[in-house]
Design a protein around this motif. Structure first.
Motif, PDB file in Angstrom:
ATOM      1  N   GLN A 154      16.309  -7.961   1.141  1.00 38.43           N
ATOM      2  CA  GLN A 154      14.559  -7.877   1.020  1.00 38.43           C
ATOM      3  C   GLN A 154      14.314  -6.296   1.355  1.00 38.43           C
ATOM      4  N   MET A 155      15.621  -5.359   1.816  1.00 36.89           N
ATOM      5  CA  MET A 155      15.284  -3.921   1.931  1.00 36.89           C
ATOM      6  C   MET A 155      15.062  -3.144   0.547  1.00 36.89           C
ATOM      7  N   LEU A 156      15.502  -4.032  -0.493  1.00 42.97           N
ATOM      8  CA  LEU A 156      15.769  -3.202  -1.761  1.00 42.97           C
ATOM      9  C   LEU A 156      14.519  -2.393  -2.006  1.00 42.97           C
ATOM     10  N   PRO A 157      13.260  -3.035  -2.263  1.00 45.07           N
ATOM     11  CA  PRO A 157      12.098  -2.491  -2.750  1.00 45.07           C
ATOM     12  C   PRO A 157      11.689  -1.297  -1.810  1.00 45.07           C
ATOM     13  N   ASN A 197       2.029   6.252  -6.936  1.00 45.32           N
ATOM     14  CA  ASN A 197       0.893   7.385  -7.401  1.00 45.32           C
ATOM     15  C   ASN A 197       1.503   8.667  -7.611  1.00 45.32           C
ATOM     16  N   ILE A 198       2.320   8.831  -6.550  1.00 43.19           N
ATOM     17  CA  ILE A 198       2.966  10.258  -6.633  1.00 43.19           C
ATOM     18  C   ILE A 198       3.889  10.435  -7.743  1.00 43.19           C
ATOM     19  N   PHE A 199       4.803   9.303  -7.938  1.00 46.99           N
ATOM     20  CA  PHE A 199       5.688   9.149  -8.909  1.00 46.99           C
ATOM     21  C   PHE A 199       4.837   9.125 -10.333  1.00 46.99           C
ATOM     22  N   THR A 220      11.304   2.723  -2.824  1.00 49.08           N
ATOM     23  CA  THR A 220      10.166   3.371  -2.448  1.00 49.08           C
ATOM     24  C   THR A 220      10.488   4.696  -1.804  1.00 49.08           C
ATOM     25  N   ILE A 221      11.459   4.694  -0.925  1.00 47.53           N
ATOM     26  CA  ILE A 221      11.783   5.765  -0.144  1.00 47.53           C
ATOM     27  C   ILE A 221      12.596   6.997  -0.970  1.00 47.53           C
ATOM     28  N   GLY A 238       0.772  -1.172   0.080  1.00 47.66           N
ATOM     29  CA  GLY A 238      -0.038   0.026   0.027  1.00 47.66           C
ATOM     30  C   GLY A 238       0.977   1.375   0.077  1.00 47.66           C
ATOM     31  N   TYR A 239       2.012   1.138   0.759  1.00 45.97           N
ATOM     32  CA  TYR A 239       2.731   2.422   0.780  1.00 45.97           C
ATOM     33  C   TYR A 239       3.783   2.484  -0.560  1.00 45.97           C
TER      34      TYR A 239
END
Length: 293
Positions: A261-264, A221-223, A268-269, A214-215
């Motif tokens: 696992q942190m890559l996606p 959506n913003i991008f 996003t950040i 969801g995040y």
């Protein structure tokens, strides 16, 4: 992998074009995934599960709309609260119904379908020739959502409500009605994205199954500049990174799996930080407007 992100991103586009920041996409995806399994478990029909997921997502959207539009709650606070509530609610229901806080029993999922001509085309056929019906539905809905938002009078009303509600009010547009419609539609689309996770991709529900999608959808959506087609393109970027981390884990390259696992989420950040700087959101996004002023 892009399907749940793209559907929720389009839901976010409708909600935020009407002026409502929808942080609650995460909870709406999660409730859709749970409701889909619940419907399939009790009826044996995955398509009833899909219907129930859309209803549950729409209902959660209506609750979110009630707090943000009628009671004028802070959009971000209400959205985060909704996500926390949904996580606890689905975990509690799993314990009550199935005696487990981890995963549900296996249920009937959606069967993949093949497009006769498309599946025989080199490369494209391998990618799109045989997929879950929800993948094909996602492409249809994203294009239809773009048409609705940018090529119809209703879409114009949604956009002017988020840009200049005073002008919309002067023209006699029902501001609250447009916002309720947009946020509930956002919930329905997110619920549909959630049921893809539980019935299209797998055949069960697990705790916190949305796992931050969801995040990611909010960032997509913003991008994508609050445009369903842009959100689809951004969702491909996030899902591609997710696929990379899965492949890297299977290769056993000597890097801790937690870091991979942190890559996606790192992407996003980074994307969200960059997009916020360069993007121009709807002018009245996140602001409460009292009709009749």
């Amino acid at each position: 992998m892009a399907t749940p992100i793209a559907l929720a991103a389009m839901g976010g586009a409708f909600s935020e074009r009407s002026g409502i920041i929808n942080i609650g996409l995460e909870g709406m995806i999660l409730i859709g995934a749970f409701a889909g399994v619940l419907g399939s478990f009790y009826t044996g029909s995955p398509w009833f599960g899909v219907f129930l997921a859309m209803v549950a997502g729409g209902l959660l959207g209506a609750i979110f709309a009630l707090f943000t539009i009628k009671f004028k709650a802070d959009h971000v606070v209400a959205g985060v609260g909704l996500n926390i509530l949904t996580l606890g609610f689905t975990t509690w229901l799993m314990q009550i119904l199935w005696g487990s806080r981890g995963t549900s029993p296996n249920v009937n999922g959606l069967k993949e379908i093949s497009i006769p001509v498309l599946k025989d085309i080199p490369v494209i056929g391998k990618l799109l020739g045989t997929q879950s019906p929800l993948v094909y539905l996602m492409f249809i809905l994203v294009f239809s959502g773009w048409v609705l938002l940018f090529k119809t009078p209703l879409g114009l009303r949604i956009r002017i409500t988020g840009e200049h509600p005073e002008a919309a009010d002067t023209l006699g547009i029902n501001i609250k009605g447009i916002q309720y419609f947009s946020v509930i539609l956002s919930g329905i689309l997110s619920g549909l994205g959630g049921v893809y996770l539980s019935l299209g991709h797998l055949n069960w529900f697990s705790m916190n199954m949305s796992a931050g999608r969801g995040y990611m959808a909010l960032a997509a959506n913003i991008f994508g500049q609050w445009n369903p087609l842009g959100g689809l393109a951004a969702s491909f970027l996030f899902s591609f990174t997710d696929a990379i981390q899965m492949r890297l884990q299977s290769l056993n390259i000597g890097i801790a799996s937690e870091l991979i696992q942190m890559l996606p989420y790192l992407l996003t950040i980074v994307v969200l930080a960059g997009a916020v700087v360069r993007s121009r959101p709807p002018e009245a996004l996140g602001k409460h407007y009292e009709t009749g002023k």
